[in-house]
Design a protein around this motif. Sequence first.
Motif, PDB file in Angstrom:
ATOM      1  N   ILE A  65      66.382  68.921  29.626  1.00  0.00           N
ATOM      2  CA  ILE A  65      65.184  68.499  29.215  1.00  0.00           C
ATOM      3  C   ILE A  65      64.598  69.861  28.979  1.00  0.00           C
ATOM      4  N   ASP A  66      64.504  69.711  27.105  1.00  0.00           N
ATOM      5  CA  ASP A  66      64.551  71.140  26.127  1.00  0.00           C
ATOM      6  C   ASP A  66      63.136  70.428  25.203  1.00  0.00           C
ATOM      7  N   GLU A  67      63.362  69.210  24.572  1.00  0.00           N
ATOM      8  CA  GLU A  67      62.432  69.311  23.728  1.00  0.00           C
ATOM      9  C   GLU A  67      61.662  67.560  23.961  1.00  0.00           C
ATOM     10  N   ALA A  68      61.075  67.162  23.184  1.00  0.00           N
ATOM     11  CA  ALA A  68      59.758  66.247  22.928  1.00  0.00           C
ATOM     12  C   ALA A  68      59.511  65.766  21.859  1.00  0.00           C
ATOM     13  N   ARG A  69      59.053  64.881  21.648  1.00  0.00           N
ATOM     14  CA  ARG A  69      58.061  64.420  20.625  1.00  0.00           C
ATOM     15  C   ARG A  69      56.888  64.039  20.818  1.00  0.00           C
ATOM     16  N   VAL A  70      55.855  64.082  20.584  1.00  0.00           N
ATOM     17  CA  VAL A  70      54.545  62.806  20.594  1.00  0.00           C
ATOM     18  C   VAL A  70      53.780  62.865  19.156  1.00  0.00           C
ATOM     19  N   GLY A  71      54.010  61.509  19.178  1.00  0.00           N
ATOM     20  CA  GLY A  71      53.864  61.383  17.359  1.00  0.00           C
ATOM     21  C   GLY A  71      54.606  62.108  16.543  1.00  0.00           C
ATOM     22  N   PRO A  72      54.676  62.873  15.501  1.00  0.00           N
ATOM     23  CA  PRO A  72      55.163  63.318  13.997  1.00  0.00           C
ATOM     24  C   PRO A  72      55.449  65.220  15.348  1.00  0.00           C
ATOM     25  N   THR A  73      54.810  65.272  15.992  1.00  0.00           N
ATOM     26  CA  THR A  73      54.867  66.839  16.374  1.00  0.00           C
ATOM     27  C   THR A  73      55.664  66.866  17.617  1.00  0.00           C
ATOM     28  N   TYR A  74      56.699  67.405  16.898  1.00  0.00           N
ATOM     29  CA  TYR A  74      58.014  68.390  18.584  1.00  0.00           C
ATOM     30  C   TYR A  74      57.310  69.349  18.632  1.00  0.00           C
ATOM     31  N   PRO A 115      68.840  57.931  31.858  1.00  0.00           N
ATOM     32  CA  PRO A 115      68.590  59.115  30.593  1.00  0.00           C
ATOM     33  C   PRO A 115      67.407  59.350  30.721  1.00  0.00           C
ATOM     34  N   VAL A 116      66.426  58.486  30.907  1.00  0.00           N
ATOM     35  CA  VAL A 116      65.155  58.976  30.773  1.00  0.00           C
ATOM     36  C   VAL A 116      64.287  58.982  32.359  1.00  0.00           C
ATOM     37  N   GLN A 117      62.888  60.173  31.892  1.00  0.00           N
ATOM     38  CA  GLN A 117      62.538  59.884  33.735  1.00  0.00           C
ATOM     39  C   GLN A 117      60.966  59.150  32.677  1.00  0.00           C
ATOM     40  N   ARG A 118      60.392  58.295  33.690  1.00  0.00           N
ATOM     41  CA  ARG A 118      59.292  57.763  33.140  1.00  0.00           C
ATOM     42  C   ARG A 118      58.025  58.815  34.191  1.00  0.00           C
ATOM     43  N   GLY A 119      56.663  58.956  33.013  1.00  0.00           N
ATOM     44  CA  GLY A 119      56.049  59.379  33.553  1.00  0.00           C
ATOM     45  C   GLY A 119      54.466  59.504  32.755  1.00  0.00           C
ATOM     46  N   THR A 120      53.846  60.357  32.256  1.00  0.00           N
ATOM     47  CA  THR A 120      53.117  60.284  32.005  1.00  0.00           C
ATOM     48  C   THR A 120      52.983  62.354  30.791  1.00  0.00           C
ATOM     49  N   MET A 121      52.765  62.299  29.461  1.00  0.00           N
ATOM     50  CA  MET A 121      51.776  63.120  28.557  1.00  0.00           C
ATOM     51  C   MET A 121      51.110  63.384  28.515  1.00  0.00           C
ATOM     52  N   THR A 122      50.357  64.637  28.229  1.00  0.00           N
ATOM     53  CA  THR A 122      49.363  64.393  27.995  1.00  0.00           C
ATOM     54  C   THR A 122      49.154  65.952  27.317  1.00  0.00           C
ATOM     55  N   LEU A 123      48.265  66.044  26.196  1.00  0.00           N
ATOM     56  CA  LEU A 123      48.217  67.317  24.935  1.00  0.00           C
ATOM     57  C   LEU A 123      46.743  67.540  25.628  1.00  0.00           C
ATOM     58  N   THR A 124      46.843  68.636  26.484  1.00  0.00           N
ATOM     59  CA  THR A 124      46.969  69.497  26.875  1.00  0.00           C
ATOM     60  C   THR A 124      45.613  70.725  25.249  1.00  0.00           C
ATOM     61  N   SER A 125      46.663  70.709  24.452  1.00  0.00           N
ATOM     62  CA  SER A 125      45.499  71.241  23.233  1.00  0.00           C
ATOM     63  C   SER A 125      46.746  70.899  22.055  1.00  0.00           C
ATOM     64  N   GLY A 131      68.106  55.678  18.324  1.00  0.00           N
ATOM     65  CA  GLY A 131      67.646  56.843  17.469  1.00  0.00           C
ATOM     66  C   GLY A 131      67.538  58.567  17.826  1.00  0.00           C
ATOM     67  N   GLY A 132      66.788  58.286  19.276  1.00  0.00           N
ATOM     68  CA  GLY A 132      66.818  59.792  19.489  1.00  0.00           C
ATOM     69  C   GLY A 132      65.539  60.958  19.254  1.00  0.00           C
ATOM     70  N   ALA A 133      64.952  59.879  18.091  1.00  0.00           N
ATOM     71  CA  ALA A 133      63.824  60.935  17.874  1.00  0.00           C
ATOM     72  C   ALA A 133      62.488  61.337  18.505  1.00  0.00           C
ATOM     73  N   ALA A 134      62.792  61.178  20.003  1.00  0.00           N
ATOM     74  CA  ALA A 134      62.036  61.535  21.004  1.00  0.00           C
ATOM     75  C   ALA A 134      62.184  63.208  20.906  1.00  0.00           C
ATOM     76  N   LEU A 179      60.625  60.539  28.855  1.00  0.00           N
ATOM     77  CA  LEU A 179      60.981  62.052  28.851  1.00  0.00           C
ATOM     78  C   LEU A 179      62.784  61.683  28.596  1.00  0.00           C
ATOM     79  N   TYR A 180      63.029  61.795  27.589  1.00  0.00           N
ATOM     80  CA  TYR A 180      65.086  61.752  27.243  1.00  0.00           C
ATOM     81  C   TYR A 180      65.225  63.308  27.903  1.00  0.00           C
ATOM     82  N   THR A 181      66.204  62.358  29.392  1.00  0.00           N
ATOM     83  CA  THR A 181      66.080  63.636  29.728  1.00  0.00           C
ATOM     84  C   THR A 181      68.346  63.672  29.620  1.00  0.00           C
ATOM     85  N   HIS A 182      68.663  62.827  29.452  1.00  0.00           N
ATOM     86  CA  HIS A 182      69.900  62.342  28.854  1.00  0.00           C
ATOM     87  C   HIS A 182      71.033  64.235  28.822  1.00  0.00           C
ATOM     88  N   CYS A 183      70.264  65.154  27.985  1.00  0.00           N
ATOM     89  CA  CYS A 183      71.165  65.923  28.012  1.00  0.00           C
ATOM     90  C   CYS A 183      70.660  67.057  28.985  1.00  0.00           C
TER      91      CYS A 183
END
Length: 130
Positions: free
Chosen positions: A60-69, A90-100, A27-30, A54-58
């Motif tokens: 690292i320039d974009e990510a989606r968290v919930g509905p936000t790109y 194609p991915v790197q496992r880690g942690t995403m933190t919303l800082t704001s 789906g590539g929605a992330a 984090l999808y890294t295949h092409c």
Amino acid sequence: MTRRAGQVLLALAVVVGALAGRAPAGGGAATGRAGPDPVDTGRPGAGRSIPYELYTHCGIDEARVGPTYFEAEVPLSDGSGNPPEGWGNPVQRGTMTLTSETEALFTDDAGHEVRFRARPGADAPERVCA
């Protein structure tokens, strides 16, 4: 119901709940590129971290968290449309933190760190990975 049966049902509920928050593979929605959607649809509150693929295949320039790109403040690639050396593909496992509400930070056990900024009004990825 036996205690064992209850434990099995609880484990299944957790797995189904985790899978329900993901788009179908490809789906590539992330990131808007072909690949899995690594995002749980439940968006964390500011300061809260969630496990993230984090999808890294092409690169690292974009990510989606919930509905936000979000877009990377500094996009990363090897110059040929791949992730830099030392990153998973194609991915790197880690942690995403919303800082704001508009900023997010990806980190992993390898020491990688990528800062992202929300793209206001975005409802689709900026580009699709070929």
